[in-house]
Design a protein around this motif. Structure first.
Motif, short mmCIF file in Angstrom:
data_model
loop_
_atom_site.label_atom_id
_atom_site.label_comp_id
_atom_site.label_asym_id
_atom_site.label_seq_id
_atom_site.Cartn_x
_atom_site.Cartn_y
_atom_site.Cartn_z
N UNK A 1 0.98 -1.43 -0.02
CA UNK A 1 0.10 0.09 0.08
C UNK A 1 0.76 1.17 -0.05
N UNK B 1 -3.69 0.41 -3.11
CA UNK B 1 -3.15 -0.94 -2.98
C UNK B 1 -2.92 -1.90 -3.87
N UNK C 1 -5.66 -1.23 -6.69
CA UNK C 1 -6.88 -0.60 -6.30
C UNK C 1 -6.33 0.74 -5.94
N UNK D 1 0.37 11.26 4.30
CA UNK D 1 0.14 11.70 5.54
C UNK D 1 0.34 13.42 5.40
N UNK E 1 -8.04 -9.44 6.66
CA UNK E 1 -7.98 -8.46 7.56
C UNK E 1 -6.83 -8.82 8.76
N UNK E 2 -5.48 -8.62 8.27
CA UNK E 2 -4.56 -8.68 9.03
C UNK E 2 -3.70 -7.33 9.31
N UNK E 3 -2.97 -7.04 10.30
CA UNK E 3 -2.34 -5.77 10.48
C UNK E 3 -1.51 -5.56 9.29
N UNK E 4 -1.38 -4.24 8.95
CA UNK E 4 -0.23 -3.77 8.05
C UNK E 4 0.77 -3.22 8.60
N UNK F 1 -3.93 10.76 7.52
CA UNK F 1 -3.59 9.81 6.65
C UNK F 1 -4.58 9.19 5.53
N UNK G 1 0.46 5.17 1.63
CA UNK G 1 -0.46 6.40 2.01
C UNK G 1 0.29 7.43 2.04
N UNK H 1 4.07 -0.83 8.54
CA UNK H 1 4.45 0.48 7.66
C UNK H 1 5.85 0.69 7.69
N UNK H 2 6.30 1.27 6.72
CA UNK H 2 7.79 1.67 6.51
C UNK H 2 7.82 2.79 7.16
N UNK H 3 9.15 3.48 7.21
CA UNK H 3 9.61 4.61 7.88
C UNK H 3 9.15 5.86 7.28
N UNK I 1 4.00 7.02 3.18
CA UNK I 1 4.04 5.95 3.97
C UNK I 1 3.87 4.46 2.88
N UNK J 1 -5.46 6.69 2.38
CA UNK J 1 -5.04 5.66 1.46
C UNK J 1 -4.82 6.11 -0.11
#
Lengths: 114, 112
Positions: free
Chosen positions: B33, B48, B55, B37, B98-101, B43, B35, B103-105, B90, B45
């Motif tokens: 994904x 994806x 998407x 900010x 439905x699992x946690x994402x 934030x 994002x 994130x990169x730095x 990000x 989206x």
């Protein structure tokens, strides 16, 4: 369009106190996430809530989900300074191709003071 | 070991330029994904992508395009940069479902 509202947006707490952050969302979903972001840093996953009535706890933080009320709460118990950060809730629309495209609330900036 | 990495960390450029941000994940995840900010920490989206489907958030200008050379990489190309593109971008990844994402730095983009 799915909307996610958090309140409060700013929260100043004293150490040792309890407080709750609220996350309301506008359409049906049973996939809700809480993230923490420290200033200038990335997002850290805290909780994943995937069913009505789900409750998860880690340390001084406890998150719950009421899908019928479209409400999640993040409860802080006996706050300490290290909890100071911005907390985001995010909802997964969970339908069709939009699965995983999280819709974030505006975040709650928490400041814990001695 | 860094799970989700992005380069560069900071990017300063002039309006009208074209730039790319790279993202790599070593978690073996299926979906990646991007994002954005903004300055108010909001934030949103942007895209994806898994190996089957892209998407796109309908509000993202077509100057932004994701490119995935393989499952572990999802790069973000931005053409004709505008002042309003200044933000932190990000990258994130997750397994399908439905699992946690993770994130990169983040990449802080400043357009002058």
């Amino acid at each position: 369009e799915l909307k996610v509202e958090q309140n409060p947006l700013f929260l100043s707490m004293q150490e040792g106190k309890n407080y709750t952050i609220y996350c309301n969302y506008s359409t049906t979903s049973d996939r809700l996430y809480w993230y923490r972001q420290d200033p200038g840093k990335s997002l850290e996953s805290l909780f994943v809530l995937l069913s009505n009535g789900a409750v998860k706890q880690e340390g001084r933080l406890m998150a719950s989900l009421d899908t019928k009320a479209r409400l999640s709460t993040l409860h802080i118990t006996a706050a300490v300074h290290d909890l100071s950060a911005t907390y985001f809730c995010a909802v997964d629309p969970g339908y069709g191709g939009s699965q995983g495209n999280l819709i974030f609330g505006k975040g709650t900036k928490l400041s814990v003071k001695p | 070991d860094t799970a989700v990495s992005q380069t560069p960390k900071y990017l300063v450029t002039q309006m009208g330029n074209d730039k790319s941000i790279k993202c790599e994940q070593n978690l073996g995840h299926d979906t990646m994904y991007w994002y954005k900010q903004d300055s108010k920490k909001f934030l949103k989206i942007m895209f994806s992508y898994n190996n089957k489907e892209l998407i796109i958030n309908e509000t993202v200008p077509n100057r932004f395009s994701p490119k995935s050379p393989d499952k572990a990489h999802l790069n973000l190309h931005i053409n004709s940069l505008e002042l309003g593109d200044s933000a932190v971008y990000f990258c994130a990844s997750s397994q399908a479902g439905p699992l946690r994402q993770f994130f990169g730095p983040g990449t802080r983009l400043t357009v002058l």
